[in-house]
Motif scaffolding. Structure first.
Motif, PDB file in Angstrom:
ATOM      1  N   ASP A   1      -5.833   0.775   1.119  1.00  0.00           N
ATOM      2  CA  ASP A   1      -5.777  -0.565   1.708  1.00  0.00           C
ATOM      3  C   ASP A   1      -6.930  -1.447   1.251  1.00  0.00           C
ATOM      4  O   ASP A   1      -6.745  -2.628   0.937  1.00  0.00           O
ATOM      5  N   ARG A   2      -8.116  -0.880   1.236  1.00  0.00           N
ATOM      6  CA  ARG A   2      -9.288  -1.697   0.891  1.00  0.00           C
ATOM      7  C   ARG A   2      -9.182  -2.247  -0.528  1.00  0.00           C
ATOM      8  O   ARG A   2      -9.440  -3.441  -0.761  1.00  0.00           O
TER       9      ARG A   2
ATOM     10  N   PRO B   1      -3.254   4.551   3.540  1.00  0.00           N
ATOM     11  CA  PRO B   1      -4.365   3.782   4.120  1.00  0.00           C
ATOM     12  C   PRO B   1      -5.648   3.854   3.309  1.00  0.00           C
ATOM     13  O   PRO B   1      -6.465   2.942   3.376  1.00  0.00           O
TER      14      PRO B   1
ATOM     15  N   ILE C   1     -12.044  -3.811   7.288  1.00  0.00           N
ATOM     16  CA  ILE C   1     -11.385  -5.074   7.637  1.00  0.00           C
ATOM     17  C   ILE C   1     -12.363  -6.013   8.334  1.00  0.00           C
ATOM     18  O   ILE C   1     -12.323  -7.232   8.145  1.00  0.00           O
TER      19      ILE C   1
ATOM     20  N   SER D   1       0.808  -1.225   0.000  1.00  0.00           N
ATOM     21  CA  SER D   1       0.000   0.000   0.000  1.00  0.00           C
ATOM     22  C   SER D   1       0.836   1.269   0.000  1.00  0.00           C
ATOM     23  O   SER D   1       0.299   2.361  -0.177  1.00  0.00           O
TER      24      SER D   1
ATOM     25  N   PRO E   1      -2.371  -2.662   7.811  1.00  0.00           N
ATOM     26  CA  PRO E   1      -2.817  -1.446   7.121  1.00  0.00           C
ATOM     27  C   PRO E   1      -1.713  -0.381   7.105  1.00  0.00           C
ATOM     28  O   PRO E   1      -0.831  -0.357   7.960  1.00  0.00           O
TER      29      PRO E   1
ATOM     30  N   VAL F   1      -3.262  -8.733   7.365  1.00  0.00           N
ATOM     31  CA  VAL F   1      -3.485  -7.322   7.061  1.00  0.00           C
ATOM     32  C   VAL F   1      -2.646  -6.434   7.976  1.00  0.00           C
ATOM     33  O   VAL F   1      -2.812  -6.431   9.194  1.00  0.00           O
TER      34      VAL F   1
ATOM     35  N   TRP G   1      -1.590   2.510   8.081  1.00  0.00           N
ATOM     36  CA  TRP G   1      -1.917   3.603   8.995  1.00  0.00           C
ATOM     37  C   TRP G   1      -0.688   4.419   9.344  1.00  0.00           C
ATOM     38  O   TRP G   1       0.416   3.890   9.492  1.00  0.00           O
TER      39      TRP G   1
ATOM     40  N   HIS H   1     -10.002   4.450   8.403  1.00  0.00           N
ATOM     41  CA  HIS H   1      -9.656   3.533   7.324  1.00  0.00           C
ATOM     42  C   HIS H   1      -9.554   2.083   7.808  1.00  0.00           C
ATOM     43  O   HIS H   1      -8.749   1.317   7.267  1.00  0.00           O
ATOM     44  N   GLY H   2     -10.364   1.697   8.791  1.00  0.00           N
ATOM     45  CA  GLY H   2     -10.230   0.354   9.321  1.00  0.00           C
ATOM     46  C   GLY H   2     -11.482  -0.486   9.347  1.00  0.00           C
ATOM     47  O   GLY H   2     -11.400  -1.716   9.442  1.00  0.00           O
TER      48      GLY H   2
ATOM     49  N   ARG I   1      -0.382  -4.305  14.174  1.00  0.00           N
ATOM     50  CA  ARG I   1      -1.347  -3.220  14.316  1.00  0.00           C
ATOM     51  C   ARG I   1      -2.268  -3.507  15.490  1.00  0.00           C
ATOM     52  O   ARG I   1      -2.757  -4.633  15.641  1.00  0.00           O
TER      53      ARG I   1
END
Length: 368
Positions: free
Chosen positions: A121-122, A118, A155, A114, A140, A138, A142, A151-152, A167
């Motif tokens: 990420d998806r 962030p 998940i 990535s 991320p 994963v 961040w 942005h989480g 994380r």
């Protein structure tokens, strides 16, 4: 809009998968990029196990001919996707550990990067799922404390099992209910501070970035370590930045540390990360401050700390082990059979402790 490396890698993989085998020169024409760019992409993808490379040609990876020795794996084991913010520096070892564990389990690991964005990420995770990933590791991208909330959430909505890597989620959040494997950076900071105090120093000064979850954990761990040891910082934390990105601000950090040392109030420091630490030691030397004579110093991360002119004592998070344990946990999830009452096994939060590797920069080896 300019095509990202990840998007180009996806196109390259699609071409190779469709054809089975392709020459680098042909791929360059079809992708509309230089052969040099394709060779670099192929090298990176081959290192990740996503392509096979032979004499100017690349091919789709062959299935393992049989179970991995000692691993009990199946030749048609699960496909595991790994989303990481980077494939270099810190996360290179995490990825290596995940790859080793996947091979041992007879699983195939595929990777997406990535670049610490962030917001992407998806889509990276969706790309892994489209490539056949049956479970995801994963990490991320961040950077700030607000990123997990912003942005989480996606998940928790994944259609496959997922394990968070290096994380931590906010307590009580939906993310906090996921499996995760992390290094205990607070413990790592405590090891460093306690070591310096044991050598006769007062509270060490912290020089740290604030651009990643590790950096933020080091900062919070510093405050906790001082409190646990009954210490009070004589100087505020010095904010550092990558020298190659903001040279003027990096120089400000060096000057602030130099002033703290020459004023007589600071004799020890903890620096995150060790790339910054090496550059700081070099600049301090030019300003007349010597390590460890005038300043005992410990770096955090232990990626290149041992290679400094004066080898740096460093806190070493168990990066490779994080990748291994997270992969093992995900494989267990993918292969687990429901219990008699239909419930899955409890989720796990596994925390691994860093080590302190003592070298010359803290002064502990003098005369030894």
């Amino acid at each position: 809009m300019r095509e990202s490396a990840a998007e180009r890698h996806d196109r390259l993989l699609g071409l190779v998968r469709a054809r089975g085998t392709a020459r680098v020169a042909e791929l360059a024409v079809q992708l509309g990029v230089s052969p040099v760019t394709v060779r670099r992409d192929v090298e990176a993808l081959a290192e990740q196990g996503r392509l096979d490379r032979v004499h100017g040609s690349v091919s789709w990876p062959r299935q393992t001919a049989g179970p991995v020795a000692g691993g009990g794996g199946s030749p048609t084991g699960p496909v595991i996707g790994l989303l990481a913010p980077s494939a270099t520096y810190y996360f290179a070892e995490v990825i290596r550990g995940a790859h080793e564990a996947a091979a041992r389990a007879g699983a195939r690991l595929i990777l997406r990067i990535s670049d610490y964005r962030p917001e992407e990420d998806r889509s990276g995770a969706e790309g892994l799922l489209a490539a056949g990933a049956e479970g995801l590791l994963v990490a991320p991208g961040w950077r700030s404390p607000d990123d997990p909330a912003e942005h989480g959430d996606w998940i928790t909505e994944l259609p496959v099992p997922a394990v968070l890597l290096e994380r931590r989620a906010t307590g009580g959040s939906a993310l906090d209910a996921l499996d995760r494997v992390c290094s205990d950076h607070r413990h790592g900071v405590l090891l460093a501070v306690r070591h310096l105090v044991g050598l006769g120093h007062g509270a060490p000064l912290l020089v740290a970035r604030a651009d990643s979850p590790t950096a933020l954990a080091v900062r919070s761990g510093y405050a906790e370590a001082l409190s646990a040891l009954g210490l009070r910082a004589s100087h505020p934390v010095i904010d550092s930045v990558p020298a190659e990105l903001r040279p003027e601000r990096f120089e400000d950090a060096v000057r602030a540390l130099h002033t703290a040392v020459v004023s007589g109030g600071v004799t020890a420091a903890l620096v995150h990360n060790d790339m910054d630490a090496i550059k700081i030691v070099q600049r301090l030397s030019g300003l007349g401050v010597r390590v460890p004579d005038d300043l005992a110093l410990i770096a955090y991360d232990d990626e290149v700390a041992a290679l400094a002119d004066t080898p740096l004592t460093a806190v070493a998070p168990p990066k490779r082990e994080v990748g291994r344990h997270a992969t093992d946990l995900l494989v267990q999830r993918l292969r687990a059979k429901p219990s008699g009452d239909g419930e899955e096994a409890p989720r796990q939060h596994l925390t691994l402790l860093p080590r302190l590797r003592v070298r010359a920069s803290c002064g502990a080896l003098e005369g030894g």
